[in-house]
Every structure is written in C-alpha cells, then in structure tokens.
Scaffold this motif. Structure first.
Motif, PDB file in Angstrom:
ATOM      1  N   ILE A  80       0.841  -1.203   0.000  1.00  0.00           N
ATOM      2  CA  ILE A  80       0.000   0.000   0.000  1.00  0.00           C
ATOM      3  C   ILE A  80       0.871   1.247   0.000  1.00  0.00           C
ATOM      4  N   ASP A  81       0.505   2.190  -0.858  1.00  0.00           N
ATOM      5  CA  ASP A  81       1.259   3.438  -0.960  1.00  0.00           C
ATOM      6  C   ASP A  81       0.310   4.509  -1.483  1.00  0.00           C
ATOM      7  N   GLU A  82       0.710   5.763  -1.382  1.00  0.00           N
ATOM      8  CA  GLU A  82      -0.094   6.851  -1.928  1.00  0.00           C
ATOM      9  C   GLU A  82       0.773   7.730  -2.828  1.00  0.00           C
ATOM     10  N   THR A  83       0.137   8.367  -3.795  1.00  0.00           N
ATOM     11  CA  THR A  83       0.832   9.261  -4.710  1.00  0.00           C
ATOM     12  C   THR A  83       0.063  10.568  -4.804  1.00  0.00           C
ATOM     13  N   TYR A  84       0.714  11.611  -5.327  1.00  0.00           N
ATOM     14  CA  TYR A  84       0.122  12.945  -5.383  1.00  0.00           C
ATOM     15  C   TYR A  84      -0.626  13.150  -6.693  1.00  0.00           C
ATOM     16  N   ILE A  85      -1.804  13.785  -6.598  1.00  0.00           N
ATOM     17  CA  ILE A  85      -2.613  14.137  -7.758  1.00  0.00           C
ATOM     18  C   ILE A  85      -3.020  15.605  -7.619  1.00  0.00           C
ATOM     19  N   ARG A  86      -2.810  16.394  -8.667  1.00  0.00           N
ATOM     20  CA  ARG A  86      -3.166  17.814  -8.594  1.00  0.00           C
ATOM     21  C   ARG A  86      -4.638  18.019  -8.959  1.00  0.00           C
ATOM     22  N   VAL A  87      -5.375  18.665  -8.065  1.00  0.00           N
ATOM     23  CA  VAL A  87      -6.791  18.987  -8.284  1.00  0.00           C
ATOM     24  C   VAL A  87      -6.992  20.470  -7.991  1.00  0.00           C
ATOM     25  N   ARG A  88      -7.366  21.205  -9.017  1.00  0.00           N
ATOM     26  CA  ARG A  88      -7.578  22.655  -8.910  1.00  0.00           C
ATOM     27  C   ARG A  88      -6.382  23.367  -8.262  1.00  0.00           C
ATOM     28  N   GLY A  89      -5.201  22.971  -8.698  1.00  0.00           N
ATOM     29  CA  GLY A  89      -3.981  23.613  -8.225  1.00  0.00           C
ATOM     30  C   GLY A  89      -3.490  23.146  -6.872  1.00  0.00           C
ATOM     31  N   GLN A  90      -4.169  22.181  -6.257  1.00  0.00           N
ATOM     32  CA  GLN A  90      -3.766  21.695  -4.945  1.00  0.00           C
ATOM     33  C   GLN A  90      -3.477  20.197  -5.013  1.00  0.00           C
ATOM     34  N   TYR A  93      -4.381  13.160  -2.591  1.00  0.00           N
ATOM     35  CA  TYR A  93      -3.626  11.918  -2.372  1.00  0.00           C
ATOM     36  C   TYR A  93      -4.408  10.707  -2.864  1.00  0.00           C
ATOM     37  N   LEU A  94      -3.798   9.981  -3.796  1.00  0.00           N
ATOM     38  CA  LEU A  94      -4.398   8.773  -4.335  1.00  0.00           C
ATOM     39  C   LEU A  94      -3.790   7.570  -3.625  1.00  0.00           C
ATOM     40  N   TYR A  95      -4.589   6.943  -2.760  1.00  0.00           N
ATOM     41  CA  TYR A  95      -4.160   5.724  -2.080  1.00  0.00           C
ATOM     42  C   TYR A  95      -4.367   4.546  -3.024  1.00  0.00           C
ATOM     43  N   ARG A  96      -3.372   3.674  -3.093  1.00  0.00           N
ATOM     44  CA  ARG A  96      -3.443   2.523  -3.987  1.00  0.00           C
ATOM     45  C   ARG A  96      -2.836   1.297  -3.298  1.00  0.00           C
ATOM     46  N   ASP A 114      -3.671  11.472   6.030  1.00  0.00           N
ATOM     47  CA  ASP A 114      -3.615  11.326   7.486  1.00  0.00           C
ATOM     48  C   ASP A 114      -4.169   9.961   7.879  1.00  0.00           C
ATOM     49  N   THR A 115      -4.256   9.721   9.178  1.00  0.00           N
ATOM     50  CA  THR A 115      -4.716   8.418   9.658  1.00  0.00           C
ATOM     51  C   THR A 115      -6.157   8.136   9.243  1.00  0.00           C
ATOM     52  N   ALA A 116      -7.011   9.156   9.302  1.00  0.00           N
ATOM     53  CA  ALA A 116      -8.424   8.977   8.940  1.00  0.00           C
ATOM     54  C   ALA A 116      -8.561   8.596   7.469  1.00  0.00           C
ATOM     55  N   ALA A 117      -7.788   9.248   6.596  1.00  0.00           N
ATOM     56  CA  ALA A 117      -7.847   8.932   5.166  1.00  0.00           C
ATOM     57  C   ALA A 117      -7.323   7.524   4.906  1.00  0.00           C
ATOM     58  N   ALA A 118      -6.209   7.168   5.557  1.00  0.00           N
ATOM     59  CA  ALA A 118      -5.649   5.830   5.376  1.00  0.00           C
ATOM     60  C   ALA A 118      -6.627   4.752   5.851  1.00  0.00           C
ATOM     61  N   ARG A 119      -7.275   5.002   6.980  1.00  0.00           N
ATOM     62  CA  ARG A 119      -8.231   4.013   7.489  1.00  0.00           C
ATOM     63  C   ARG A 119      -9.431   3.885   6.554  1.00  0.00           C
ATOM     64  N   ARG A 120      -9.895   5.005   6.009  1.00  0.00           N
ATOM     65  CA  ARG A 120     -11.016   4.954   5.068  1.00  0.00           C
ATOM     66  C   ARG A 120     -10.657   4.104   3.846  1.00  0.00           C
ATOM     67  N   ASN A 143      -0.264   5.449   8.096  1.00  0.00           N
ATOM     68  CA  ASN A 143      -0.665   4.159   7.546  1.00  0.00           C
ATOM     69  C   ASN A 143      -0.593   3.053   8.596  1.00  0.00           C
ATOM     70  N   ARG A 144       0.466   3.062   9.352  1.00  0.00           N
ATOM     71  CA  ARG A 144       0.629   2.034  10.394  1.00  0.00           C
ATOM     72  C   ARG A 144      -0.456   2.165  11.463  1.00  0.00           C
ATOM     73  N   ALA A 145      -0.737   3.397  11.886  1.00  0.00           N
ATOM     74  CA  ALA A 145      -1.757   3.620  12.909  1.00  0.00           C
ATOM     75  C   ALA A 145      -3.131   3.170  12.422  1.00  0.00           C
ATOM     76  N   ALA A 146      -3.443   3.468  11.163  1.00  0.00           N
ATOM     77  CA  ALA A 146      -4.732   3.063  10.604  1.00  0.00           C
ATOM     78  C   ALA A 146      -4.850   1.545  10.539  1.00  0.00           C
ATOM     79  N   LEU A 147      -3.777   0.874  10.126  1.00  0.00           N
ATOM     80  CA  LEU A 147      -3.806  -0.585  10.039  1.00  0.00           C
ATOM     81  C   LEU A 147      -3.919  -1.227  11.423  1.00  0.00           C
ATOM     82  N   GLN A 148      -3.237  -0.665  12.398  1.00  0.00           N
ATOM     83  CA  GLN A 148      -3.325  -1.209  13.755  1.00  0.00           C
ATOM     84  C   GLN A 148      -4.737  -1.058  14.306  1.00  0.00           C
ATOM     85  N   ALA A 149      -5.375   0.088  14.025  1.00  0.00           N
ATOM     86  CA  ALA A 149      -6.750   0.293  14.487  1.00  0.00           C
ATOM     87  C   ALA A 149      -7.701  -0.679  13.814  1.00  0.00           C
TER      88      ALA A 149
END
Length: 236
Positions: A80-90, A93-96, A114-120, A143-149
């Motif tokens: 599991i990893d995430e990469t950056y995606i530009r949306v409206r100049g900002q 994060y694409l989790y894959r 963050d942890t909430a996004a990783a857990r989702r 990522n580790r905190a989300a997986l542990q939860a």
C-alpha cells in the motif's frame, strides 16, 4: 439492455459506438479531450471536447461498477502506498494497493494524507477485496496507525511490515497512472478527479489481465471494456 447503460443513454443522442470509443481512448491512452475532438473530426464525426468530457463523467462510473463485479481474486500479501494528484492547483492523495503479483487491489482519492484517510482506504479495500494476511507500507506513521486500528477489530491480526524496498512494486505501478494523467494538466474539481481516476485504474486492471472473460474467449482489452454490460454471466 442493463439498467445502468439504459439510464446513461437516456439523454445522450450520439451513437453508442462513438461514445464508447471516445471514452475508451480517453482512459486508455495519453490523449486529451481536445486530441479526441480532432481525431473524431478526421473520421467525420463533429464533436466538441466538452461533449467528450461529459460522456467521460457519465460513462466511467458505469464501467467501473461493471468491471469491479468481474475482477479476479487477489493475493493476501498487499503493498500500500499513496501518490500525489493535482486537483484545482492543490495536491490531493491517491491511495493505492497492489498484491505481490502486481495486481491492483483498490484505490481511493482523498483530500488529505492522514490516519483517517488511510483508514477509510483500508476499510474500502478490505470490504471489496477481502482481508490480507500481510500488508507492506512505507515509513508513514499514519498508515501504520490506521492498520493497527483496523486489525484491533479483527480476530486474526494483520501483519504490518514497513519496508520501502518491498513497497517499490506499488510505487512503480503509480507510473502507469501518472503517464495517463500528464496530458490532462490537472483536474478542476474533486468529483471529476475521482471519476476519471476510477476509469483509468479500471482500464489499468483490464490491461493487467485482472478481469474475468467469458469462457472460451480471448478478448482484447478494447473488446472487454466495450462489451461490459452486454456479456451474459461470466463463466470461469
């Protein structure tokens, strides 16, 4: 005709074959909607690039839903990893996630890292693709905190490995998605970004041979995408 396809066709007036061709080219190849406008004009079909964009937004959720129903099972060792995606100049994060064979497990575009996004993302992936025995992540504490939860709620714990070297498989797989995004020069809103990325990821899974095909048929990726919803039940 399947309900999803009939609903999309209700207010669209171009031939189905033209729409499907444009949408497939858009997610499969490094082409912008303006490139497709020129290509279709050479074939005698007058289109505006904004029309093609509307087709993409309407059709891709139908394709992705149909493709998810036909995906082959994946392995129990995930990267599991995430990469950056530009949306409206900002940056978003694409989790894959991929398994050890490189097959895409799932993906999710999130506004924050963050942890909430990783857990989702982990909850979405496990709900649709089963629970892994081992998950490899980078050095991200979120990522580790989300997986542990998530693991604390299950009878069988998930083995968590933090190893950048083992996670290279997922990082390399990001390149196919980034290559397709380059001509788009970023997205203008988050909803469109999620829809288009879903279509690109779905096409990427087809190219990797992850979609079940009808028994006795060796369909190309183009045939598989075009015929989604037209095939009967898939025999394996």
């Amino acid at each position: 005709m399947p309900t999803g396809i009939a609903k999309v066709l209700k207010r669209l007036h171009y031939p189905l074959e033209v729409m499907l061709q444009c949408v497939r080219w858009y997610v499969a190849d490094s082409l912008s909607s303006r490139d497709l406008e020129e290509m279709m004009a050479e074939r005698g079909v007058a289109l505006d690039h904004s029309t093609i964009h509307r087709w993409v937004i309407k059709w891709l959720p139908v394709f992705e839903k149909a493709i998810r129903r036909r995906l082959r099972p994946v392995g129990e060792s995930w990267r599991i990893d995430e990469t950056y995606i530009r949306v409206r100049g900002q940056w978003k994060y694409l989790y894959r996630a991929v398994d050890k064979a490189g097959h895409t497990i799932d993906f999710l575009l999130c506004p924050r890292r963050d942890t909430a996004a990783a857990r989702r993302f982990f909850e979405k992936a496990t709900a649709g693709r089963g629970t892994p025995t081992t998950v490899t992540v980078d050095k991200s504490g979120a990522n580790r905190a989300a997986l542990q939860a998530l693991g604390a709620q299950r009878e069988t714990p998930i083995e968590i490995r933090q190893n950048n070297y083992l996670n290279n498989l997922d990082e390399q797989d990001h390149r196919a998605i980034k290559r397709r995004l380059r001509p788009m020069l970023g997205f203008q809103n988050f909803r469109c970004a999620r829809i288009v990325l879903g279509g690109i990821e779905a096409m990427h899974m087809i190219r990797k041979g992850q979609m079940l095909a009808p028994k006795g048929r060796r369909a190309s990726s183009a045939e598989q995408l075009t015929c989604l919803g037209v095939f009967g039940p898939v025999e394996t």
